[in-house]
Write a protein that holds these residues in place. Structure first.
Motif, PDB file in Angstrom:
ATOM      1  N   LYS A 215       0.839  -1.204   0.000  1.00 30.54           N
ATOM      2  CA  LYS A 215       0.000   0.000   0.000  1.00 30.54           C
ATOM      3  C   LYS A 215       0.872   1.252   0.000  1.00 30.54           C
ATOM      4  CE  LYS A 215      -3.721   2.264   2.586  1.00 30.54           C
ATOM      5  NZ  LYS A 215      -4.599   2.197   3.786  1.00 30.54           N
ATOM      6  N   VAL A 216       0.678   2.105  -1.001  1.00 32.84           N
ATOM      7  CA  VAL A 216       1.360   3.402  -1.052  1.00 32.84           C
ATOM      8  C   VAL A 216       0.307   4.481  -1.249  1.00 32.84           C
ATOM      9  CG1 VAL A 216       3.007   4.859  -2.281  1.00 32.84           C
ATOM     10  CG2 VAL A 216       3.509   2.453  -1.957  1.00 32.84           C
ATOM     11  N   VAL A 217       0.284   5.470  -0.353  1.00 33.39           N
ATOM     12  CA  VAL A 217      -0.681   6.567  -0.452  1.00 33.39           C
ATOM     13  C   VAL A 217       0.060   7.862  -0.744  1.00 33.39           C
ATOM     14  CG1 VAL A 217      -2.332   5.476   1.099  1.00 33.39           C
ATOM     15  CG2 VAL A 217      -0.567   6.994   2.045  1.00 33.39           C
ATOM     16  N   ARG A 218      -0.639   8.786  -1.401  1.00 32.24           N
ATOM     17  CA  ARG A 218      -0.062  10.096  -1.734  1.00 32.24           C
ATOM     18  C   ARG A 218      -0.607  11.139  -0.770  1.00 32.24           C
ATOM     19  NH1 ARG A 218      -1.392  14.694  -4.586  1.00 32.24           N
ATOM     20  NH2 ARG A 218       0.270  15.656  -5.849  1.00 32.24           N
ATOM     21  N   LEU A 219       0.298  11.882  -0.130  1.00 34.38           N
ATOM     22  CA  LEU A 219      -0.069  12.960   0.782  1.00 34.38           C
ATOM     23  C   LEU A 219       0.472  14.280   0.235  1.00 34.38           C
ATOM     24  CD1 LEU A 219       0.878  11.213   4.172  1.00 34.38           C
ATOM     25  CD2 LEU A 219      -1.339  11.179   3.000  1.00 34.38           C
ATOM     26  N   GLY A 220      -0.227  15.358   0.503  1.00 37.81           N
ATOM     27  CA  GLY A 220       0.256  16.640   0.000  1.00 37.81           C
ATOM     28  C   GLY A 220      -0.718  17.221  -1.010  1.00 37.81           C
ATOM     29  N   PRO A 221      -0.290  18.198  -1.778  1.00 34.92           N
ATOM     30  CA  PRO A 221       1.100  18.606  -2.048  1.00 34.92           C
ATOM     31  C   PRO A 221       1.696  19.458  -0.923  1.00 34.92           C
ATOM     32  CG  PRO A 221      -0.412  20.048  -3.210  1.00 34.92           C
ATOM     33  CD  PRO A 221      -1.261  18.996  -2.568  1.00 34.92           C
ATOM     34  N   PHE A 222       3.052  19.491  -0.914  1.00 37.61           N
ATOM     35  CA  PHE A 222       3.792  20.303   0.031  1.00 37.61           C
ATOM     36  C   PHE A 222       4.798  21.169  -0.718  1.00 37.61           C
ATOM     37  CE2 PHE A 222       2.591  16.388   2.244  1.00 37.61           C
ATOM     38  CZ  PHE A 222       1.896  16.899   3.339  1.00 37.61           C
ATOM     39  N   ALA A 223       4.983  22.380  -0.240  1.00 39.04           N
ATOM     40  CA  ALA A 223       6.013  23.251  -0.818  1.00 39.04           C
ATOM     41  C   ALA A 223       7.373  22.613  -0.579  1.00 39.04           C
ATOM     42  CB  ALA A 223       5.958  24.636  -0.181  1.00 39.04           C
ATOM     43  N   PRO A 224       8.293  22.686  -1.546  1.00 36.99           N
ATOM     44  CA  PRO A 224       9.583  21.990  -1.422  1.00 36.99           C
ATOM     45  C   PRO A 224      10.581  22.727  -0.516  1.00 36.99           C
ATOM     46  CG  PRO A 224       9.499  23.160  -3.497  1.00 36.99           C
ATOM     47  CD  PRO A 224       8.153  23.359  -2.850  1.00 36.99           C
ATOM     48  N   ARG A 225      10.148  23.025   0.708  1.00 38.18           N
ATOM     49  CA  ARG A 225      10.986  23.760   1.665  1.00 38.18           C
ATOM     50  C   ARG A 225      10.945  23.080   3.023  1.00 38.18           C
ATOM     51  NH1 ARG A 225       8.374  28.066  -1.284  1.00 38.18           N
ATOM     52  NH2 ARG A 225       9.907  29.213  -2.516  1.00 38.18           N
ATOM     53  N   THR A 226      11.945  23.376   3.845  1.00 43.41           N
ATOM     54  CA  THR A 226      12.058  22.717   5.147  1.00 43.41           C
ATOM     55  C   THR A 226      10.835  22.966   6.017  1.00 43.41           C
ATOM     56  OG1 THR A 226      14.461  23.026   5.016  1.00 43.41           O
ATOM     57  CG2 THR A 226      13.565  22.407   7.150  1.00 43.41           C
ATOM     58  N   HIS A 227      10.287  24.185   5.988  1.00 38.42           N
ATOM     59  CA  HIS A 227       9.168  24.496   6.880  1.00 38.42           C
ATOM     60  C   HIS A 227       7.918  23.683   6.549  1.00 38.42           C
ATOM     61  CE1 HIS A 227       6.996  26.830   3.851  1.00 38.42           C
ATOM     62  NE2 HIS A 227       8.099  27.500   3.575  1.00 38.42           N
ATOM     63  N   SER A 228       7.866  23.097   5.344  1.00 40.37           N
ATOM     64  CA  SER A 228       6.724  22.246   4.988  1.00 40.37           C
ATOM     65  C   SER A 228       6.807  20.876   5.651  1.00 40.37           C
ATOM     66  CB  SER A 228       6.651  22.052   3.471  1.00 40.37           C
ATOM     67  OG  SER A 228       6.500  23.281   2.810  1.00 40.37           O
ATOM     68  N   GLY A 229       7.985  20.563   6.172  1.00 41.40           N
ATOM     69  CA  GLY A 229       8.188  19.250   6.765  1.00 41.40           C
ATOM     70  C   GLY A 229       7.316  18.976   7.970  1.00 41.40           C
ATOM     71  N   ALA A 230       6.959  20.026   8.720  1.00 43.81           N
ATOM     72  CA  ALA A 230       6.123  19.817   9.910  1.00 43.81           C
ATOM     73  C   ALA A 230       4.749  19.290   9.512  1.00 43.81           C
ATOM     74  CB  ALA A 230       6.003  21.121  10.693  1.00 43.81           C
ATOM     75  N   ALA A 231       4.115  19.950   8.533  1.00 40.71           N
ATOM     76  CA  ALA A 231       2.799  19.491   8.067  1.00 40.71           C
ATOM     77  C   ALA A 231       2.904  18.113   7.422  1.00 40.71           C
ATOM     78  CB  ALA A 231       2.219  20.498   7.080  1.00 40.71           C
ATOM     79  N   ALA A 232       3.992  17.873   6.696  1.00 37.38           N
ATOM     80  CA  ALA A 232       4.181  16.569   6.053  1.00 37.38           C
ATOM     81  C   ALA A 232       4.330  15.469   7.101  1.00 37.38           C
ATOM     82  CB  ALA A 232       5.406  16.613   5.145  1.00 37.38           C
ATOM     83  N   ALA A 233       5.081  15.747   8.162  1.00 38.40           N
ATOM     84  CA  ALA A 233       5.264  14.750   9.224  1.00 38.40           C
ATOM     85  C   ALA A 233       3.948  14.454   9.933  1.00 38.40           C
ATOM     86  CB  ALA A 233       6.305  15.247  10.218  1.00 38.40           C
ATOM     87  N   ASP A 234       3.165  15.506  10.226  1.00 33.02           N
ATOM     88  CA  ASP A 234       1.866  15.299  10.876  1.00 33.02           C
ATOM     89  C   ASP A 234       0.946  14.457   9.990  1.00 33.02           C
ATOM     90  OD1 ASP A 234       2.761  16.800  12.974  1.00 33.02           O
ATOM     91  OD2 ASP A 234       1.622  18.609  12.460  1.00 33.02           O
ATOM     92  N   ALA A 235       0.935  14.757   8.683  1.00 29.98           N
ATOM     93  CA  ALA A 235       0.104  13.987   7.752  1.00 29.98           C
ATOM     94  C   ALA A 235       0.555  12.532   7.700  1.00 29.98           C
ATOM     95  CB  ALA A 235       0.167  14.619   6.366  1.00 29.98           C
ATOM     96  N   LEU A 236       1.861  12.320   7.738  1.00 30.06           N
ATOM     97  CA  LEU A 236       2.406  10.961   7.688  1.00 30.06           C
ATOM     98  C   LEU A 236       1.985  10.164   8.915  1.00 30.06           C
ATOM     99  CD1 LEU A 236       4.245   8.820   6.397  1.00 30.06           C
ATOM    100  CD2 LEU A 236       6.185   9.896   7.562  1.00 30.06           C
ATOM    101  N   VAL A 237       2.109  10.760  10.096  1.00 29.23           N
ATOM    102  CA  VAL A 237       1.713  10.073  11.325  1.00 29.23           C
ATOM    103  C   VAL A 237       0.222   9.745  11.289  1.00 29.23           C
ATOM    104  CG1 VAL A 237       1.449  10.337  13.820  1.00 29.23           C
ATOM    105  CG2 VAL A 237       3.570  11.075  12.704  1.00 29.23           C
ATOM    106  N   HIS A 238      -0.579  10.698  10.837  1.00 36.12           N
ATOM    107  CA  HIS A 238      -2.031  10.515  10.799  1.00 36.12           C
ATOM    108  C   HIS A 238      -2.440   9.429   9.796  1.00 36.12           C
ATOM    109  CE1 HIS A 238      -6.249  11.574  11.198  1.00 36.12           C
ATOM    110  NE2 HIS A 238      -6.349  11.708   9.884  1.00 36.12           N
ATOM    111  N   SER A 239      -1.634   9.242   8.736  1.00 37.64           N
ATOM    112  CA  SER A 239      -1.983   8.277   7.681  1.00 37.64           C
ATOM    113  C   SER A 239      -1.885   6.838   8.132  1.00 37.64           C
ATOM    114  CB  SER A 239      -1.066   8.484   6.467  1.00 37.64           C
ATOM    115  OG  SER A 239       0.252   8.003   6.743  1.00 37.64           O
TER     116      SER A 239
END
Length: 340
Positions: A215-239
């Motif tokens: 199973k591979v899911v797509r999350l995002g989109p996220f801006a390609p910058r370090t500050h986007s990592g927080a939202a990406a990490a939260d989305a990953l944990v929630h997934s």
């Protein structure tokens, strides 16, 4: 040496006239005049004497004199603060300098509007453009290529010369690496919607995941910058996924920071993979598993491709498309899937 019969003041000498007078192939004349070190001394001296006798002016110089060329090439990058572009810029700079050209560096700020307007303005001040990770549509790039010489990096558009980094292949290597560690639920943290690189990686991952029955899911989109990592990490944990493959290293590094704040251990609780292997990726805590690509070479190849348009005698075999290989570099941010 005897002058070719059809050379006259009304018809400037060509590279073939110089070749005929010096008794060598036109390709040898091209190498002798553009990269003298690749031709032995006696042959080079004979070619230079023939060129002087015929008052031969190389194509690039002749065009520059008659068409007002600037001997400058513009390199457009989406975000000059992104370390991914550092090696591309170094590669283009060194290759242009060796060919006697200046580099004009432009930050398009991840904006299609800025990219279009800048490209239009540069038609008057640059002989050609190198567009890295362009956010423009295929139609806009084809229209631009019809107006002036361009080469794209990481955009594959019919009829537009391009240098591609084969990141989808290495992204699939990342998938296989994670599967080998027991991960069966993996997330892709996507880049901008306008990024063709992000789309290509997701398409490759989706197809590979279906073949491997994970199973591979797509999350995002996220801006390609370090500050986007927080939202990406939260989305990953929630997934509920146990591993994440990020669009680029900046997002991945931001994710490592956020996961640390959330007391999520990497790689014990979550594995993270980046892409680009930027400077500092191996300094993270833990060091980042990531996709490594020959980025500086991409810049050099793009310049060579562009100069072959500006000066048909430049180089040996003109190309309009190149695909550079990539590979996965495994470090400490990936580990066995957690046992629940």
């Amino acid at each position: 040496m005897t002058l070719p019969l059809d050379v006259s003041p009304d018809r400037p000498a060509t590279i073939h006239d110089v070749a005929a007078l010096s008794g060598v192939a036109a390709s040898t004349v091209s190498r002798a005049l553009s990269t003298p070190g690749r031709v032995n001394f006696r042959t080079r001296a004979r070619i230079e004497a023939a060129a002087a006798q015929l008052h031969y002016v190389p194509n690039a110089q002749a065009k520059a004199l008659s068409l007002g060329q600037t001997r400058a090439v513009a390199v457009l990058v989406a975000d000059i603060t992104n370390p991914f572009y550092f090696d591309i810029i170094r590669g283009t700079q060194l290759q242009l300098k060796a060919a006697g050209y200046r580099q004009l560096l432009v930050d398009t700020e991840e904006s299609t509007e800025v990219e279009v307007n800048t490209a239009e303005q540069l038609r008057q001040t640059a002989d050609g453009l190198i567009l890295t990770a362009s956010r423009l549509s295929n139609e806009a790039l084809m229209e631009m290529a019809a107006k002036m010489p361009i080469v794209t990096i990481n955009r594959d558009v019919p009829g537009v010369p391009s240098v591609m980094l084969d990141t989808p292949t290495a992204t699939n290597q990342a998938l296989d690496h994670l599967i080998s560690l027991g991960h069966t639920h993996i997330a892709y943290l996507a880049g901008p919607e306008t990024s063709s690189s992000s789309r290509r990686r997701w398409e490759a991952l989706s197809a590979a995941a279906e073949e491997r029955q994970v199973k591979v899911v797509r999350l995002g989109p996220f801006a390609p910058r370090t500050h986007s990592g927080a939202a990406a990490a939260d989305a990953l944990v929630h997934s509920g996924a146990t591993a994440g493959i990020a669009f680029n290293d900046l997002i991945a590094i931001g994710m490592l920071q956020r996961l640390r704040e959330r007391k999520v251990r990497v790689p014990e609780d979550m594995s993270i993979v980046g892409c680009d292997d930027i400077f500092g990726a191996d300094f993270c805590s833990p060091p980042l598993t990531t996709v490594t690509a020959p980025v500086e070479r991409a810049g050099r190849d793009a310049v060579t491709m562009l100069l072959s348009q500006l000066n048909p005698g430049y180089g040996t075999t003109p190309r309009t498309h190149a695909v550079l290989p990539t590979h996965l570099t495994i470090r400490g941010s990936t580990g066995p899937a957690p046992v629940h």
